[in-house]
Design a protein around this motif. Structure first.
Motif, PDB file in Angstrom:
ATOM      1  N   PHE A 196       0.825  -1.211   0.000  1.00  0.00           N
ATOM      2  CA  PHE A 196       0.000   0.000   0.000  1.00  0.00           C
ATOM      3  C   PHE A 196       0.855   1.254   0.000  1.00  0.00           C
ATOM      4  O   PHE A 196       0.620   2.174  -0.793  1.00  0.00           O
ATOM      5  N   PHE A 197       1.832   1.343   0.887  1.00  0.00           N
ATOM      6  CA  PHE A 197       2.656   2.548   0.961  1.00  0.00           C
ATOM      7  C   PHE A 197       3.531   2.714  -0.280  1.00  0.00           C
ATOM      8  O   PHE A 197       3.942   3.824  -0.617  1.00  0.00           O
ATOM      9  N   SER A 198       3.769   1.608  -0.979  1.00  0.00           N
ATOM     10  CA  SER A 198       4.500   1.692  -2.235  1.00  0.00           C
ATOM     11  C   SER A 198       3.634   2.336  -3.314  1.00  0.00           C
ATOM     12  O   SER A 198       4.100   3.154  -4.104  1.00  0.00           O
ATOM     13  N   TYR A 199       2.326   1.990  -3.341  1.00  0.00           N
ATOM     14  CA  TYR A 199       1.416   2.509  -4.367  1.00  0.00           C
ATOM     15  C   TYR A 199       0.927   3.922  -4.074  1.00  0.00           C
ATOM     16  O   TYR A 199       0.789   4.746  -4.981  1.00  0.00           O
ATOM     17  N   ILE A 200       0.632   4.222  -2.796  1.00  0.00           N
ATOM     18  CA  ILE A 200      -0.050   5.473  -2.460  1.00  0.00           C
ATOM     19  C   ILE A 200       0.807   6.696  -2.784  1.00  0.00           C
ATOM     20  O   ILE A 200       0.293   7.815  -2.880  1.00  0.00           O
ATOM     21  N   GLN A 201       2.105   6.490  -2.978  1.00  0.00           N
ATOM     22  CA  GLN A 201       2.982   7.607  -3.344  1.00  0.00           C
ATOM     23  C   GLN A 201       2.712   8.119  -4.763  1.00  0.00           C
ATOM     24  O   GLN A 201       2.994   9.271  -5.072  1.00  0.00           O
ATOM     25  N   THR A 202       2.138   7.257  -5.611  1.00  0.00           N
ATOM     26  CA  THR A 202       1.936   7.639  -7.015  1.00  0.00           C
ATOM     27  C   THR A 202       0.485   7.551  -7.463  1.00  0.00           C
ATOM     28  O   THR A 202       0.163   7.960  -8.577  1.00  0.00           O
TER      29      THR A 202
END
Length: 288
Positions: free
Chosen positions: A192-198
């Motif tokens: 999740f934290f990998s995706y939510i940045q973009t």
């Protein structure tokens, strides 16, 4: 219109998630795709949702001591690595405009395999008589696959890990469910934290789904004692089958029938949960 159904939808999928130990994302992602959300948005919402269902359901299994902590550790660490390996692939597919067909095809292959494996008449190991001997290498490989699939499809990874924990590591279904749910939290947290940045997500929809998830997962996790190991395994296989049918219908531009099939099965499961709950209550009442 969707927001009116977001809370009950989140609660229902949460109950299914807590019951089967699958995080809920593998149901929510295709539903969001059927409703027209982009794969990246659907994946990000589903990862957030899976975080909520997994931690809520896992607490129930921790209380009943149905967690294998060594297996959880291996699954969590290797799963988190797997999520990072998948992210560049998903972003590449989205940039190439082939994310929809590729993700749908991968779903179909996995769901077909696991549906057949769960419904096949293999021996189901009873929890009380189980002799647990786990291979660290097999566990790490299952975690890597679960994490990779989690980040690629926006699921908790449990819909891959639970069948593999049952058929490869030979864990009893209830131990597989509890161990999977606990591992999923750490895996999807990384994804999740990998995706939510973009990726930007609709916050109101996400919040309503998460509220439903937290409530529903506790309910579903508490229902597993009302069913036999074999019934639990067969119900999960049927769930995979109907999800497969719904995605196939989507590929033929029949999104509405696909949604109806998923909703009807979830409703049937909710009715079954309610029936088992009241039957258990009545039995306890007459025993007093």
């Amino acid at each position: 219109m969707l927001l009116l159904w977001a809370l009950p939808l989140g609660l229902s999928i949460g109950a299914v998630s807590g019951f089967f130990g699958v995080g809920g994302g593998f149901l929510l992602t295709p539903i969001l795709l059927l409703l027209g959300y982009s794969p990246a948005t659907a994946i990000t919402i589903s990862l957030l949702y899976s975080m909520s269902t997994s931690i809520s359901g896992a607490l129930k299994y921790i209380q009943s001591k149905r967690i294998l902590w060594k297996v959880t550790l291996f699954l969590s660490i290797s799963g988190m690595v797997g999520t990072q390996l998948a992210k560049p692939l998903v972003l590449y597919l989205e940039e190439s405009k082939i994310d929809g067909p590729v993700i749908s095809t991968l779903y179909i292959v996995l769901l077909a395999y696991f549906s057949i494996s769960m419904l096949s008449k293999g021996q189901t190991i009873d929890e009380e008589n189980a002799s647990i001997s786990v291979s660290p290498l097999q566990t790490i490989l299952i975690g890597l696959l679960g994490g990779f699939i989690s980040s690629t499809l926006g699921v908790g990874g449990g819909f891959v890990m639970v069948p593999l924990l049952i058929h490869v590591l030979r864990l009893p279904p209830r131990l597989a469910v509890g161990t999977s749910l606990t591992s999923i939290f750490f895996i999807v947290l990384t994804g999740f934290f990998s995706y939510i940045q973009t990726v930007t997500i609709p916050l109101t929809l996400a919040i309503l789904l998460v509220i439903g998830a937290v409530i529903g997962a506790r309910i579903g996790a508490g229902m597993t004692d009302s069913f036999t190991e074999t019934t639990l395994k067969n119900l999960l296989g049927i769930l995979y089958f109907f999800t497969l049918v719904s995605i196939l219908l989507q590929l033929f531009h029949q999104s509405i029938p696909g949604l109806l099939i998923l909703f009807l099965y979830i409703i049937c499961l909710m009715c079954l949960f309610i029936y088992q709950y009241w039957t258990k209550k009545k039995r306890l009442f007459f025993l007093k």
